[in-house]
Write an enzyme that holds these catalytic residues in place. Sequence first.
Site, PDB file in Angstrom:
ATOM      1  N   TYR A 144       0.861  -1.179   0.000  1.00 32.19           N
ATOM      2  CA  TYR A 144       0.000   0.000   0.000  1.00 32.19           C
ATOM      3  C   TYR A 144       0.897   1.227   0.000  1.00 32.19           C
ATOM      4  O   TYR A 144       1.850   1.302   0.789  1.00 32.19           O
ATOM      5  CB  TYR A 144      -0.892   0.003   1.246  1.00 32.19           C
ATOM      6  CG  TYR A 144      -1.764   1.229   1.409  1.00 32.19           C
ATOM      7  CD1 TYR A 144      -1.493   2.175   2.397  1.00 32.19           C
ATOM      8  CD2 TYR A 144      -2.859   1.438   0.582  1.00 32.19           C
ATOM      9  CE1 TYR A 144      -2.293   3.301   2.547  1.00 32.19           C
ATOM     10  CE2 TYR A 144      -3.677   2.567   0.735  1.00 32.19           C
ATOM     11  CZ  TYR A 144      -3.377   3.487   1.716  1.00 32.19           C
ATOM     12  OH  TYR A 144      -4.166   4.606   1.866  1.00 32.19           O
ATOM     13  N   ASP A 239       9.439   2.780  -0.806  1.00 32.95           N
ATOM     14  CA  ASP A 239       8.431   3.485  -0.006  1.00 32.95           C
ATOM     15  C   ASP A 239       8.720   3.156   1.468  1.00 32.95           C
ATOM     16  O   ASP A 239       8.344   2.099   1.959  1.00 32.95           O
ATOM     17  CB  ASP A 239       7.022   3.028  -0.409  1.00 32.95           C
ATOM     18  CG  ASP A 239       5.969   3.691   0.461  1.00 32.95           C
ATOM     19  OD1 ASP A 239       4.756   3.505   0.190  1.00 32.95           O
ATOM     20  OD2 ASP A 239       6.346   4.385   1.434  1.00 32.95           O
ATOM     21  N   LYS A 267       4.925   9.662   8.408  1.00 34.32           N
ATOM     22  CA  LYS A 267       4.862   9.147   9.781  1.00 34.32           C
ATOM     23  C   LYS A 267       5.974   9.698  10.690  1.00 34.32           C
ATOM     24  O   LYS A 267       5.915  10.841  11.158  1.00 34.32           O
ATOM     25  CB  LYS A 267       4.871   7.613   9.756  1.00 34.32           C
ATOM     26  CG  LYS A 267       3.651   7.031   8.985  1.00 34.32           C
ATOM     27  CD  LYS A 267       3.634   5.533   8.973  1.00 34.32           C
ATOM     28  CE  LYS A 267       2.652   4.968   7.973  1.00 34.32           C
ATOM     29  NZ  LYS A 267       1.268   4.911   8.477  1.00 34.32           N
TER      30      LYS A 267
HETATM   31  P1  KE4 Z   1      -0.558   8.466   4.445  1.00 34.67           P
HETATM   32  O1  KE4 Z   1      -1.083   9.165   3.218  1.00 34.67           O
HETATM   33  O2  KE4 Z   1      -1.633   7.655   5.153  1.00 34.67           O
HETATM   34  O3  KE4 Z   1       0.216   9.404   5.365  1.00 34.67           O
HETATM   35  O4  KE4 Z   1       0.559   7.402   3.961  1.00 34.67           O
HETATM   36  C1  KE4 Z   1       0.216   6.450   2.996  1.00 34.67           C
HETATM   37  C2  KE4 Z   1       1.184   5.294   3.107  1.00 34.67           C
HETATM   38  C3  KE4 Z   1       2.180   5.176   2.157  1.00 34.67           C
HETATM   39  N1  KE4 Z   1       3.084   4.170   2.206  1.00 34.67           N
HETATM   40  C4  KE4 Z   1       3.037   3.240   3.197  1.00 34.67           C
HETATM   41  C5  KE4 Z   1       4.050   2.145   3.211  1.00 34.67           C
HETATM   42  C6  KE4 Z   1       2.040   3.323   4.202  1.00 34.67           C
HETATM   43  O5  KE4 Z   1       1.991   2.386   5.173  1.00 34.67           O
HETATM   44  C7  KE4 Z   1       1.095   4.362   4.161  1.00 34.67           C
HETATM   45  C8  KE4 Z   1      -0.011   4.498   5.184  1.00 34.67           C
HETATM   46  N2  KE4 Z   1      -0.081   3.463   6.168  1.00 34.67           N
HETATM   47  C9  KE4 Z   1      -1.407   3.226   6.729  1.00 34.67           C
HETATM   48  C10 KE4 Z   1      -1.288   2.083   7.745  1.00 34.67           C
HETATM   49  N3  KE4 Z   1      -0.818   0.895   7.175  1.00 34.67           N
HETATM   50  C11 KE4 Z   1      -1.987   4.450   7.327  1.00 34.67           C
HETATM   51  C12 KE4 Z   1      -3.143   4.196   8.257  1.00 34.67           C
HETATM   52  C13 KE4 Z   1      -4.449   4.645   7.656  1.00 34.67           C
HETATM   53  O6  KE4 Z   1      -4.640   4.473   6.429  1.00 34.67           O
HETATM   54  O7  KE4 Z   1      -5.271   5.179   8.430  1.00 34.67           O
END
Ligand code: KE4
Length: 427
Positions: A144, A239, A267
């Site tokens: 993801y 990523d 994060k």
């Molecule tokens: P954000 O747009 O949510 O800040 O980041 C997206 C993203 C991109 N790349 C990786 C590897 C990620 O894990 C994420 C976001 N992680 C999720 C949890 N696995 C965020 C939690 C959520 O969607 O509320």
Amino acid sequence: MKTKISEELRKRAVKVMPGGVNSPVRAFGAVNEIPRFIEKAKGAYIYDVDGNGYIDYVCSWGPMILGHNDERIVEEVKKQLEKGMSYGASTRAEVEMAELIASLVPCCEQVRMVNSGTEAVMSAVRLARGFTGRDKIIKFDGCYHGHSDMLLVKAGSGVLTQGIPGSAGVPEKCTADTLTAKYNDIDSVRSIFEKYPDEIACAVIEPVAGNMGVVLPEKDFLQKLRDICTKYGALLIFDEVITGFRLGIDGAAGRFGITPDLVTYGKIIGGGMPVGAYGGKSEIMKCVAPVGNVYQAGTLSGNPVAMAAGITQLKILAQEKGIYERLEKLGEKLRNGIKKAADDNNVKIRVNGIGSLSTIFFCENEVKDYESALRADTARYSQYFSGMLERGNYTAPSQFEAMFVSAAHTQEDIEKTISDIEEIFGK
Ligand code: KE4
């Protein structure tokens, strides 16, 4: 456990927000529980509106690596607030943040701040396309990378939790150039490159997958991916939104000794504030506006309050002796304790993990990619989740997420959680 106020808030929330949440995974859709509305947090603990306290293994999905409300971060944020919240103009803090990341991550000669991991990866992919002049991209099933249209293909995290292949509202032509390969299967990558030898702009990967649950790269997989991208002139994008500054100060790239062409962060670099970033060699980054013609912008990019939080957190991670060793030990202790609890109670699980990242899969088979992760028993995960919650452990409300520990967690916290897991498995 009292949940009256959470239930009242949830009734109001669902009236005015889709699913009552601002991010799907928080709706607890995959587990049979009332989402706990959190009131406050400190160190390794969070407290909900009904006064229940929990040891936190979500840690805001990764950012709170030092624990919640570390005074040193709060102090710097307060100082910045005295001077203003946002100017929409260049600041000293942005320079400091970029210099700090460049000094910690060798492959990052230049970096651009954005406001989320989604923005970071979306921008990095656009840059790879602009730099190479190619359109096709490779992603991996179960990974993801945020919710930009072109990456919502067999994605992990909330998409996997929802059990949907992608997303409605994404026109076929937006994903027509997104090709998916199998994690840990370099032949699946090779066959794509052989079919489109000069059309692939980049391969984007979570160097340790965290969004199908934690899945580790098998021996040499990342090196082979690095080599094949180099061979075909495609950029390799790591990523590291989850792994960056978590698996070590130089992340997965440093831990595995692989140099990506571009890397994305989120994060941890925000210290709890909304921050993302992408970076790489100057030769590539100079294609980004205003120097180059790959456009990307953001009103609050490099926001001074967010920079104060992120810079403080990164400096502590870079300077505090033994912090990563402590995180490794806590993660190991947790995984070993879980495995022992399962063996003692003849519960069939797989525990994947590295450093302070772990996932318990409720299946007997090894979990090394999307297909094998999908074999996990999500109903049993849901029972486990409820058992953890009622015993005061707040873990991921989905089988396809990671458990995080922070530097604020203690050996005693881990021991308490392990004894709770023994009780749950005993049932
Ligand atoms: P954000 O747009 O949510 O800040 O980041 C997206 C993203 C991109 N790349 C990786 C590897 C990620 O894990 C994420 C976001 N992680 C999720 C949890 N696995 C965020 C939690 C959520 O969607 O509320």
